[in-house]
Design a protein around this motif. Structure first.
Motif, PDB file in Angstrom:
ATOM      1  N   GLN A 120       0.812  -1.213   0.000  1.00 29.01           N
ATOM      2  CA  GLN A 120       0.000   0.000   0.000  1.00 29.01           C
ATOM      3  C   GLN A 120       0.850   1.270   0.000  1.00 29.01           C
ATOM      4  O   GLN A 120       0.432   2.298  -0.529  1.00 29.01           O
ATOM      5  CB  GLN A 120      -0.925   0.010   1.224  1.00 29.01           C
ATOM      6  N   VAL A 121       2.019   1.198   0.616  1.00 28.31           N
ATOM      7  CA  VAL A 121       2.848   2.391   0.810  1.00 28.31           C
ATOM      8  C   VAL A 121       4.309   2.064   0.556  1.00 28.31           C
ATOM      9  O   VAL A 121       4.816   1.028   1.010  1.00 28.31           O
ATOM     10  CB  VAL A 121       2.701   2.929   2.260  1.00 28.31           C
ATOM     11  N   LEU A 122       5.004   2.947  -0.169  1.00 26.23           N
ATOM     12  CA  LEU A 122       6.461   2.908  -0.280  1.00 26.23           C
ATOM     13  C   LEU A 122       7.003   4.139   0.426  1.00 26.23           C
ATOM     14  O   LEU A 122       6.694   5.271   0.052  1.00 26.23           O
ATOM     15  CB  LEU A 122       6.912   2.903  -1.740  1.00 26.23           C
ATOM     16  N   LEU A 123       7.787   3.913   1.471  1.00 27.38           N
ATOM     17  CA  LEU A 123       8.374   5.000   2.253  1.00 27.38           C
ATOM     18  C   LEU A 123       9.863   5.089   1.958  1.00 27.38           C
ATOM     19  O   LEU A 123      10.549   4.070   1.902  1.00 27.38           O
ATOM     20  CB  LEU A 123       8.130   4.752   3.742  1.00 27.38           C
ATOM     21  N   TYR A 124      10.372   6.315   1.816  1.00 26.39           N
ATOM     22  CA  TYR A 124      11.777   6.509   1.468  1.00 26.39           C
ATOM     23  C   TYR A 124      12.265   7.843   2.016  1.00 26.39           C
ATOM     24  O   TYR A 124      11.469   8.723   2.367  1.00 26.39           O
ATOM     25  CB  TYR A 124      11.959   6.489  -0.055  1.00 26.39           C
ATOM     26  N   GLY A 125      13.572   7.989   2.108  1.00 31.74           N
ATOM     27  CA  GLY A 125      14.175   9.241   2.542  1.00 31.74           C
ATOM     28  C   GLY A 125      15.155   9.760   1.513  1.00 31.74           C
ATOM     29  O   GLY A 125      15.293   9.198   0.423  1.00 31.74           O
ATOM     30  N   SER A 126      15.869  10.813   1.878  1.00 37.39           N
ATOM     31  CA  SER A 126      16.828  11.414   0.945  1.00 37.39           C
ATOM     32  C   SER A 126      18.201  10.760   1.024  1.00 37.39           C
ATOM     33  O   SER A 126      18.950  10.756   0.046  1.00 37.39           O
ATOM     34  CB  SER A 126      16.963  12.911   1.230  1.00 37.39           C
ATOM     35  N   LEU A 127      18.548  10.186   2.177  1.00 37.55           N
ATOM     36  CA  LEU A 127      19.909   9.716   2.380  1.00 37.55           C
ATOM     37  C   LEU A 127      20.304   8.594   1.422  1.00 37.55           C
ATOM     38  O   LEU A 127      21.423   8.567   0.900  1.00 37.55           O
ATOM     39  CB  LEU A 127      20.088   9.264   3.830  1.00 37.55           C
ATOM     40  N   ALA A 128      19.389   7.665   1.174  1.00 39.76           N
ATOM     41  CA  ALA A 128      19.704   6.526   0.305  1.00 39.76           C
ATOM     42  C   ALA A 128      19.902   6.931  -1.148  1.00 39.76           C
ATOM     43  O   ALA A 128      20.337   6.113  -1.968  1.00 39.76           O
ATOM     44  CB  ALA A 128      18.621   5.458   0.407  1.00 39.76           C
ATOM     45  N   SER A 129      19.602   8.184  -1.473  1.00 40.02           N
ATOM     46  CA  SER A 129      19.794   8.664  -2.839  1.00 40.02           C
ATOM     47  C   SER A 129      21.135   9.369  -3.025  1.00 40.02           C
ATOM     48  O   SER A 129      21.383   9.961  -4.073  1.00 40.02           O
ATOM     49  CB  SER A 129      18.657   9.619  -3.232  1.00 40.02           C
ATOM     50  N   ARG A 130      22.000   9.307  -2.014  1.00 45.63           N
ATOM     51  CA  ARG A 130      23.285  10.006  -2.152  1.00 45.63           C
ATOM     52  C   ARG A 130      24.178   9.326  -3.192  1.00 45.63           C
ATOM     53  O   ARG A 130      25.082   9.951  -3.743  1.00 45.63           O
ATOM     54  CB  ARG A 130      24.003  10.069  -0.801  1.00 45.63           C
ATOM     55  N   ASN A 131      23.928   8.030  -3.447  1.00 44.11           N
ATOM     56  CA  ASN A 131      24.695   7.287  -4.435  1.00 44.11           C
ATOM     57  C   ASN A 131      23.807   6.984  -5.638  1.00 44.11           C
ATOM     58  O   ASN A 131      22.630   6.648  -5.475  1.00 44.11           O
ATOM     59  CB  ASN A 131      25.212   5.982  -3.832  1.00 44.11           C
ATOM     60  N   LYS A 132      24.346   7.097  -6.839  1.00 43.66           N
ATOM     61  CA  LYS A 132      23.539   6.963  -8.041  1.00 43.66           C
ATOM     62  C   LYS A 132      22.942   5.565  -8.209  1.00 43.66           C
ATOM     63  O   LYS A 132      21.899   5.425  -8.861  1.00 43.66           O
ATOM     64  CB  LYS A 132      24.354   7.339  -9.279  1.00 43.66           C
TER      65      LYS A 132
END
Length: 298
Positions: A120-132
């Motif tokens: 039902q939901v995908l939760l995410y933050g900004s930190l895991a996007s620091r690497n391409k």
């Protein structure tokens, strides 16, 4: 493999927080997943650990907490993530987030894709996007998710404005703290007033829900043009590690339970306050403890 039926999938970092009193498992997505499970909502996490003892230990910890660990990958090259935490000011914990580590290289595979199908939901933050690598995987998963929740969680120097904007654009719901609101509002809003800043950001990214936390002073929730506020609960703070994650988990639990916005916000503030009164990111939460805090509203 049969698609996951887990209501909430959390994407991102799992790691060990190195604290003055020892090491503790952490990472915002993991904390949210653990708290969700404590509050009665099944959760799973998509992440990556090293092929090392630290990785085995944290996966075992997460599994013992009842969170689905099927989608935690094992990296042959990079080690399990660690963070050096400075808790000299318990109300303003500072972090040194080591890199590169295993969760920087989360890859998309059949298992990960199955995790999104049926959730039902995908939760995410900004930190895991620091690497391409992890960023590209998350970008693909966001296109498949039905409801996307962005826990902003900015950690300098691990983000860029462009990256944050991309993550905001994918979200239906966004949660941030007051410092993050001030920064992001400076990009889009000329107003010094918090509610107007929230409205400007919400309009800019066409958000259904925007929630801003203010520590011990509570939180504000803007949903479909309506503003809800709660002044928070006074507690003796042990440390603030994980309190925002617990707040978000409680807010999501209440949303999935179809509770009205004001009720969601009240409950989330109580859960966040309780976790701030305890040491570490994922203390045991009991209904009795939360009800005791909620009595302060009566």
């Amino acid at each position: 493999m049969t698609p996951s039926k887990t209501p909430v999938i959390c994407f991102g970092e799992v790691l060990w927080d190195k604290l003055p009193g020892g090491i503790m498992p952490g990472g915002a997505p993991m904390n949210v997943a653990v708290h969700l499970n404590q509050l009665g909502i099944s959760s799973a996490i998509i992440s990556r650990v090293g092929k090392d003892e630290a990785g085995s230990d944290i996966v075992r910890y997460i599994d013992d907490k009842g969170v689905d660990t099927l989608y935690i990958q094992v990296d042959e090259t990079y080690s399990t993530g660690t963070v050096d935490a400075d808790t000299s000011d318990p109300k303003d914990v500072k972090y040194t987030i080591n890199a590169p580590v295993a969760w920087d290289f989360i890859s998309e595979d059949a298992d990960v894709e199955n995790a999104i199908t049926g959730s039902q939901v995908l939760l995410y933050g900004s930190l895991a996007s620091r690497n391409k690598i992890s960023a590209a995987t998350l970008e693909r998963l966001l296109k498949k998710a039905g409801y996307c929740v962005f826990d902003v969680n900015l950690r300098a120097p691990h983000y860029t404005r462009k990256g944050v904007e991309k993550l905001m654009e994918a979200a239906h719901m966004v949660k941030m703290n007051d410092a993050e609101l001030k920064l992001i509002a400076s990009w889009y809003s000329a107003s010094p007033e918090v509610t107007q800043q929230m409205e400007d950001i919400s309009r800019r990214f066409q958000l259904q829900t925007l929630c801003v936390t203010f520590g011990e002073q509570g939180a504000r929730l803007l949903e479909n043009g309506h503003l809800y506020t709660h002044s928070g609960y006074a507690v003796d703070v042990a440390d603030t590690i994980g309190s925002g994650d617990a707040f978000l988990a409680a807010l999501l639990t209440q949303r999935l339970g179809n509770r009205p916005p004001a009720s969601r916000l009240r409950y989330a503030c109580a859960v966040g306050a309780y976790v701030a009164s305890q040491a570490g990111a994922t203390p045991v939460i009991t209904e009795q403890a939360i009800n005791q805090i909620l009595l302060n509203d009566l």
